[in-house]
Design a protein around this motif. Structure first.
Motif, short mmCIF file in Angstrom:
data_model
loop_
_atom_site.label_atom_id
_atom_site.label_comp_id
_atom_site.label_asym_id
_atom_site.label_seq_id
_atom_site.Cartn_x
_atom_site.Cartn_y
_atom_site.Cartn_z
N ARG A 458 -38.10 -74.74 3.16
CA ARG A 458 -37.41 -75.93 2.92
C ARG A 458 -37.59 -77.27 3.72
NH1 ARG A 458 -31.77 -77.57 5.15
NH2 ARG A 458 -30.98 -79.06 3.51
N ASN A 462 -39.34 -80.70 2.29
CA ASN A 462 -38.60 -81.86 2.55
C ASN A 462 -39.76 -83.04 3.06
OD1 ASN A 462 -36.37 -80.94 1.53
ND2 ASN A 462 -35.45 -80.64 3.65
N PHE A 465 -42.06 -84.02 0.56
CA PHE A 465 -41.49 -84.78 -0.66
C PHE A 465 -41.44 -86.47 0.02
CE2 PHE A 465 -37.98 -86.78 -2.75
CZ PHE A 465 -38.20 -86.39 -4.24
N CYS A 474 -43.64 -79.08 -4.13
CA CYS A 474 -43.13 -78.31 -5.23
C CYS A 474 -43.54 -77.04 -5.10
CB CYS A 474 -43.61 -78.81 -6.68
SG CYS A 474 -43.11 -77.75 -7.95
N TYR A 477 -41.41 -75.69 -1.93
CA TYR A 477 -40.20 -74.94 -2.33
C TYR A 477 -40.44 -73.59 -3.24
CZ TYR A 477 -38.32 -79.48 -1.02
OH TYR A 477 -37.75 -80.65 -0.48
N CYS A 492 -33.05 -76.90 -6.91
CA CYS A 492 -32.90 -78.41 -7.16
C CYS A 492 -33.95 -79.25 -6.70
CB CYS A 492 -31.37 -78.80 -6.56
SG CYS A 492 -30.93 -80.43 -7.03
N ASN A 493 -34.16 -78.93 -5.18
CA ASN A 493 -35.54 -79.69 -4.62
C ASN A 493 -36.54 -79.58 -5.41
OD1 ASN A 493 -33.44 -80.29 -2.58
ND2 ASN A 493 -34.30 -79.06 -0.84
N ARG A 494 -36.91 -78.32 -5.90
CA ARG A 494 -38.18 -78.38 -6.84
C ARG A 494 -37.98 -79.13 -8.11
NH1 ARG A 494 -40.57 -72.56 -8.48
NH2 ARG A 494 -38.91 -72.60 -9.81
N ALA A 496 -36.45 -81.63 -8.26
CA ALA A 496 -36.82 -83.18 -8.17
C ALA A 496 -38.18 -83.52 -7.98
CB ALA A 496 -35.98 -83.63 -6.61
N CYS A 497 -39.08 -82.66 -7.34
CA CYS A 497 -40.43 -82.82 -7.52
C CYS A 497 -40.88 -82.75 -8.92
CB CYS A 497 -41.18 -81.60 -7.02
SG CYS A 497 -40.43 -81.48 -5.09
N LYS A 523 -25.20 -82.07 -7.23
CA LYS A 523 -26.56 -82.67 -7.23
C LYS A 523 -27.31 -82.20 -8.57
CE LYS A 523 -28.23 -83.60 -2.90
NZ LYS A 523 -29.02 -83.92 -1.91
#
Length: 583
Positions: A458, A462, A465, A474, A477, A492-494, A496-497, A523
């Protein structure tokens, strides 16, 4: 008009004289050097003509009043090897006393008049001030009127106060308080000696502080503690029982009552220790046995609970023993189902054990939380361990009470819950603590490695990103998800990518998976709604925004987006351009 005043006390007079002579000394000291210089000039010719007179002119200072520094060697002048004798110009503690100076009572004194030198209390105060000026503010000890040794900055028991206030300001403050306050017996408070509390100022803690200060009979303290307990003031009750125990530790009732108050405060492990002490003092004390049985039941120790319930036949009922036996059976079934990975059964049996009385048992809570995690109900798992009713015990006391293996299991479940909630740093720290407690446990080792790997992935994602490397982020993550499948934060972070790369379909999929595990993850819901707008899925986006406006009613961006989506949907229904088919 005549105003009657009470005669001032000795301490008040002491303060008045001190202030008067301090002011007088400050005025007289300004001319002291001028007098010294004048007399020195007048005595210089005579001293040169008569060496004997020169010796008599220097009157040594009384060494009993100030501790003198030892004479230091003076460097030889012009190569001479002999040491020069200290003089008034180079020795700090042996400066000659001036022939004329204002004394403490307003008259003049000379070196030839020893009878008039420093007589009376005021004169001694005057000399003490002069000594203080000679040592230039150091904390050397001087002799006071009473013969006691005191510091310059602390006359008697007066404190200098914050910021290094002088003794004079402290004394004047004491005199002012003496004039303003009156004691119950009619005398003014002097501010000297011990501090006297004003009679009209209530004591902190009320009856509790008064009881503790007067050292009441222990039985009276116990009754007061019982009253505080009945009123729900458990901390005050604990303090009163503690005081009673200090006065008589052989009464088991004091220990048992204190245990009840501690239990009401959630300090169950401490309560167990006090109940055990009550039983040790009196093994036949049935009330303590019954209370101890209830504590063990709440902490998930049914065998011990059953034993103590049976020791208190008059206090315990058949229902108490039955509940303890039920908890024992539920815990055993839940543990067996866990080995079979039957998480639904684990959850059901653990919840039943809590309902039967094991509401503060860390192992039972951990079984329940682990089952919820495996069932992808991460929010509920977090609520079980982090909710208001969750037990919170320290590592040391839990390890001592539940054993190393039992507490290590609780810690690894907590670490997994922290990871699911996105608290990666906490997860790593908790898993590391579990590994230190039980390093040979294979399950503990696996959880520790997973936590470290997921946290590292993670963090790496970050950083990528932020650098605008969305494809690499991507992939990072994704590596974390390989270690921690279904983690809502990583998903969720992936997403966003994916959205940055224009892959809105994949972003919606990741957000939906994250929301399935954590429905309250705002989020992820906001990101899915935005991606559905990009895909012109107005109805799906509208549903997400309607949920968000309930969760975030003050968010202006959500309000604006909701209005736009509603307008788009209304336009479509009124014959606007057809929307893309939903997948």
């Amino acid at each position: 008009m005549t105003e009657s005043r009470d005669p001032p006390t000795g301490c008040a007079m002491f303060g008045i004289y001190s202030g008067m002579f301090r002011r007088r000394r400050s005025a007289s000291m300004t001319s002291l050097h001028r007098i010294n210089a004048t007399e020195a000039e007048a005595a210089a010719p005579a001293a040169q003509a008569n060496p004997a007179h020169r010796k008599a002119a220097a009157v040594p200072h009384d060494s009993s009043l100030v501790r003198r520094p030892s004479a230091l060697p003076v460097p030889a002048q012009n190569g001479a090897g002999a040491r020069a004798a200290p003089t008034a110009a180079n020795e700090r503690g042996s400066r000659p006393v001036p022939a004329k100076a204002a004394n403490g009572v307003g008259g003049a004194r000379t070196a030839a008049d020893p009878a008039s030198e420093y007589t009376g209390m005021a004169a001694e105060l005057d000399k003490m001030i002069l000594d203080h000026q000679r040592v230039k503010g150091t904390t050397q000890l001087v002799r006071a009127t009473s013969g006691n040794m005191m510091l310059h900055r602390n006359l008697g028991n007066l404190n200098a106060g914050a910021g290094g206030a002088s003794a004079r300001s402290s004394l004047e403050r004491g005199v002012k308080q003496a004039n303003e306050r009156k004691a119950p017996n009619g005398y003014a408070f002097s501010g000297m000696g011990n501090i006297v509390k004003e009679s009209n100022k209530p004591a902190a803690g009320g009856d509790l502080c008064r009881a503790l200060s007067h050292r009441t009979d222990p039985e009276k303290l116990k009754e007061m503690g019982n009253e505080e307990y009945r009123q729900g003031h458990y901390a005050e009750a604990v303090a009163l029982y503690d005081q009673a125990i200090m006065m008589d530790a052989r009464r088991p009732a004091y220990w048992s009552n204190k245990a009840a108050a501690l239990a009401a405060l959630g300090r169950l492990i401490e309560a167990v220790a006090d109940c055990k002490e009550a039983v040790r003092i009196d093994p036949s004390y049935e009330r303590a046995h019954h209370r101890l049985g209830g504590l063990y039941l709440r902490l998930g120790e049914p065998d011990k609970a059953i034993y103590h319930f049976k020791q208190s036949s008059k206090e315990s009922t058949v229902a108490d023993v039955s509940r303890a036996q039920s908890v024992k059976s539920r815990i055993a079934k839940s543990s067996d189902a866990r080995r079979l990975k039957d998480w639904i059964t684990v959850l059901q049996e653990a919840q039943a054990a809590v309902s039967d009385g094991a509401d503060c048992a860390p192992q039972v809570m951990a079984l329940q939380a682990e089952a919820l995690l495996r069932l992808q109900r991460h929010d509920e798992a977090d609520a079980v361990l982090a909710g208001a009713g969750a037990p919170r015990f320290g590592v040391d006391e839990s390890t001592k009470f539940f054993g190393t293996f039992g507490h290590a299991y609780v810690l690894i479940v907590r670490a997994q819950v922290d990871m699911a909630a996105g608290r990666f740093e906490d997860a790593v720290a908790t898993a590391q603590t579990a590994f230190q407690l039980d390093p040979s446990n294979r399950e503990v080792t696996i959880v520790q490695r997973r936590a470290k790997a997921a946290a590292a992935a993670r963090l790496r994602g970050n950083d990528l990103f932020k650098a605008g490397k969305f494809a690499e982020a991507c992939a990072a993550y994704g590596e974390g998800l390989d270690r921690e499948p279904g983690n809502a934060v990583l998903l969720c972070n992936r997403a966003a990518c994916h959205a940055k790369l224009g892959r809105h379909e994949k972003a919606v999929e990741d957000c939906s998976t994250a929301l399935a595990a954590r429905p309250s993850y705002s989020k992820a819901r906001l990101r899915r709604a935005d991606c559905n707008v990009k895909l012109e899925r107005w109805e799906a986006s509208l549903r997400d925004y309607q949920v968000l406006i309930q969760e975030l009613p003050e968010n202006e961006d959500v309000k604006k987006a909701l209005s736009e989506v509603e307008a788009k949907l209304k336009s479509q229904r009124n014959g606007g351009a057809p929307a893309r088919p939903q997948h």
